[in-house]
Motif scaffolding. Structure first.
Motif, mmCIF file in Angstrom:
data_model
loop_
_atom_site.group_PDB
_atom_site.id
_atom_site.type_symbol
_atom_site.label_atom_id
_atom_site.label_comp_id
_atom_site.label_asym_id
_atom_site.label_seq_id
_atom_site.Cartn_x
_atom_site.Cartn_y
_atom_site.Cartn_z
ATOM 1 N N LYS A 1 32.855 46.013 35.923
ATOM 2 C CA LYS A 1 33.508 45.501 36.923
ATOM 3 C C LYS A 1 32.378 45.478 38.005
ATOM 4 O O LYS A 1 32.236 46.859 38.696
ATOM 5 C CB LYS A 1 34.790 46.093 37.288
ATOM 6 N N VAL B 1 34.745 40.710 36.231
ATOM 7 C CA VAL B 1 34.982 41.555 35.258
ATOM 8 C C VAL B 1 34.544 40.775 33.994
ATOM 9 O O VAL B 1 34.482 39.933 33.419
ATOM 10 C CB VAL B 1 36.818 41.653 34.922
ATOM 11 N N ILE C 1 34.327 41.800 30.048
ATOM 12 C CA ILE C 1 34.656 42.763 28.746
ATOM 13 C C ILE C 1 33.729 42.602 27.452
ATOM 14 O O ILE C 1 33.230 41.245 27.171
ATOM 15 C CB ILE C 1 36.104 42.124 28.146
ATOM 16 N N MET D 1 41.738 48.525 27.621
ATOM 17 C CA MET D 1 42.974 48.881 27.578
ATOM 18 C C MET D 1 43.627 47.756 26.617
ATOM 19 O O MET D 1 43.290 46.500 27.103
ATOM 20 C CB MET D 1 43.857 48.878 28.712
ATOM 21 N N ASN E 1 36.941 34.111 32.417
ATOM 22 C CA ASN E 1 37.980 34.344 33.413
ATOM 23 C C ASN E 1 38.087 33.426 34.672
ATOM 24 O O ASN E 1 36.903 32.986 35.183
ATOM 25 C CB ASN E 1 37.762 35.920 34.099
ATOM 26 N N MET F 1 48.795 46.924 33.177
ATOM 27 C CA MET F 1 48.436 46.700 31.635
ATOM 28 C C MET F 1 49.499 47.593 31.188
ATOM 29 O O MET F 1 49.707 48.884 31.499
ATOM 30 C CB MET F 1 47.303 47.211 31.159
ATOM 31 N N LEU G 1 45.706 47.987 36.539
ATOM 32 C CA LEU G 1 44.301 47.387 36.104
ATOM 33 C C LEU G 1 43.505 47.256 37.510
ATOM 34 O O LEU G 1 42.577 47.479 37.439
ATOM 35 C CB LEU G 1 44.539 45.927 35.502
ATOM 36 N N GLU G 2 44.046 46.902 38.549
ATOM 37 C CA GLU G 2 43.627 46.635 39.909
ATOM 38 C C GLU G 2 44.557 46.619 40.953
ATOM 39 O O GLU G 2 45.926 46.211 40.709
ATOM 40 C CB GLU G 2 42.858 45.458 39.765
#
Ligand code: AMP
Ligand code: GLY
Length: 423
Positions: free
Chosen positions: A143, A153, A155, A188, A224, A273, A282-283
């Motif tokens: 991130k 972000v 992944i 996660m 995203n 999450m 998460l944020e």
């Protein structure tokens, strides 16, 4: 009273709609606003980052309350600028908005105060980040520390991907200075939920839950985005999950911010999450979600002005937040190609279909008025929201309503709220 709203997206349209319902409000301005917000507010061509001009405008017009919708001005200190000028304003100060402005800050805060979140490390050195990744478990999440329009972000499934990711964030600076520092955190799995809450520095009161769909394409494929659609409430955010979050996440976050000398006033958005080991953060965001506001606000029974004033005055404990016992779904109608590149300027047809239709809303995000009518002016163009007695009905109503609208290069996901079928 006179209200000024700062921002120009679907979220600000939903806020303007909500403010317009208050019988305390005589006049609404929006800076800079958009073609949809014009229905409720006089839009003024002042950018959200032009703090001096915003303050001067508020003084000149005798604005009683300014509501900041967007993250950039909050993180940049717009609330402090208004307060210094003796103006009433709703939103967190700069030293509290950092909870969104720096992911490294928010992760350190959660660690210090034992708020459940993914395990992580912060890096400002590229070589050290790469070294850490050599022995890390994959998938892993990278991130960018700062604001990146919800797109910072990555992944990564393999070391190779992560190495590319570090390059993108820290070397190529794809997200600008947001990538000077980077958080690397544990991946996660579970259901995501967005919970928006009003805060007065001491007390936190949550609104009804929602869930966003961040990826561009059906089946959570593609890049995203800022958010392609939402539903509310989330069936996965059960009473049990809510009780856990109240005890271990929301109030502890308020207390942590106060203890750090950064009392949090405004809307706090917690992205959760819901994992097998329980809910984890998460944020955090320092404002209403977009497009979460477009499903949460239409279901709120309170006068939004009463709630915001209680937050500013530190008496939120007196307010009983109430939501309708129904559901809402918002489908974002975007321009083909979003979030990468897309054309703008196509006429939008069918907007009048929403007029006087109870329970249906067309919130504008990227639209512009021209002599020929309203045209597309962004990646996310409109958010079509519909209510229903339950999520299934709301979902059907929202998709029916998307048919009323046409414009060239119209693109949307067709599976917003599909997860509710599995609930
Ligand atoms: P954020 O901006 O931090 O909310 O991240 C954007 C999206 O990336 C989230 O909504 C998740 O879908 C995904 N994401 C972020 N952090 C993680 C994580 N630690 N594990 C899995 N997915 C994540
Ligand atoms: N919908 C996610 C956000 O507003 O950040």
């Amino acid at each position: 009273m006179k209200v000024l709203i700062v921002g120009s997206g679907g979220r600000e349209h939903a806020i303007a709609w909500s403010v317009a319902k208050s019988d305390k409000v005589d006049k609404i301005y929006c800076a800079p606003g958009n073609a949809g917000i014009e229905e409720y507010a006089e839009c003024v061509p002042i950018g959200a980052m032009e703090f001096d001009r915003l303050v001067d405008f508020a003084k000149e017009k005798g604005i009683d309350l300014t509501i900041i919708g967007m993250d950039d001005p909050l993180v940049g200190g717009v609330v402090d600028a208004f307060e210094e000028a003796g103006l009433r304003v709703f939103g967190p100060r700069k030293n509290a908005a950092i909870i969104e402005g720096s992911k490294a800050f928010s992760k350190d805060l959660m660690k210090k105060y034992h708020i459940p979140t993914a395990s992580y490390e912060n890096f400002s050195d590229r070589e050290e980040a790469l070294k850490y990744l050599e022995t890390a478990k994959f998938p892993i999440v990278l991130k960018a520390d700062g604001l990146a329009l919800g797109k910072g972000v990555l992944i990564c499934n393999t070391y190779e991907e992560a190495r590319e990711g570090v390059k993108t964030i820290m070397e190529e600076k794809k997200f600008g200075d947001a990538g000077n520092t980077m958080v690397i955190e544990e991946f996660m799995t579970g259901r995501e939920a967005s919970v928006l809450a009003f805060c007065d520095g001491k007390t936190i009161k949550c609104m009804t839950s929602a869930q966003d769909h961040k990826r561009a394409k059906d089946g959570d494929q593609g890049l995203n985005t800022g958010g392609m659609g939402t539903f509310s409430p989330s069936p996965f955010y059960t009473k049990e999950v809510e009780e856990f979050c109240e005890k271990y996440i929301y109030q502890p976050t308020m207390d942590a911010m106060a203890a750090e000398g950064r009392p949090y006033v405004g809307v706090l958005f917690t992205g959760l999450m819901i994992t097998e080991d329980g809910p984890k953060v998460l944020e955090y965001n320092a404002r209403f979600g977009d497009p979460e506001a477009q499903v949460v606000l239409p279901r709120m029974k309170n006068d939004i002005i009463d709630v915001m004033e209680a937050c500013i005055d530190g008496r939120l404990d007196e307010i009983n937040l109430e939501f309708e016992d129904n559901a809402a779904v918002c489908v974002v109608m975007a321009s083909e190609g979003y979030p990468v590149s897309y054309e703008k300027g196509f006429p939008i047809h069918g907007l009048e279909s929403f007029k006087d239709k109870e329970g249906y809303y067309c919130f504008h995000a990227g639209s512009r008025r021209t002599e020929e009518g309203i045209v597309t002016n962004g990646g996310r163009v409109l958010g079509v929201t519909a209510k229903g007695k339950d999520l299934k009905e709301a979902r059907k109503n929202a998709y029916d309503a998307t048919e009323w609208i046409t414009f060239d290069n119209k693109y949307m996901r067709h599976d917003i709220g599909k997860a509710i079928d599995e609930a």
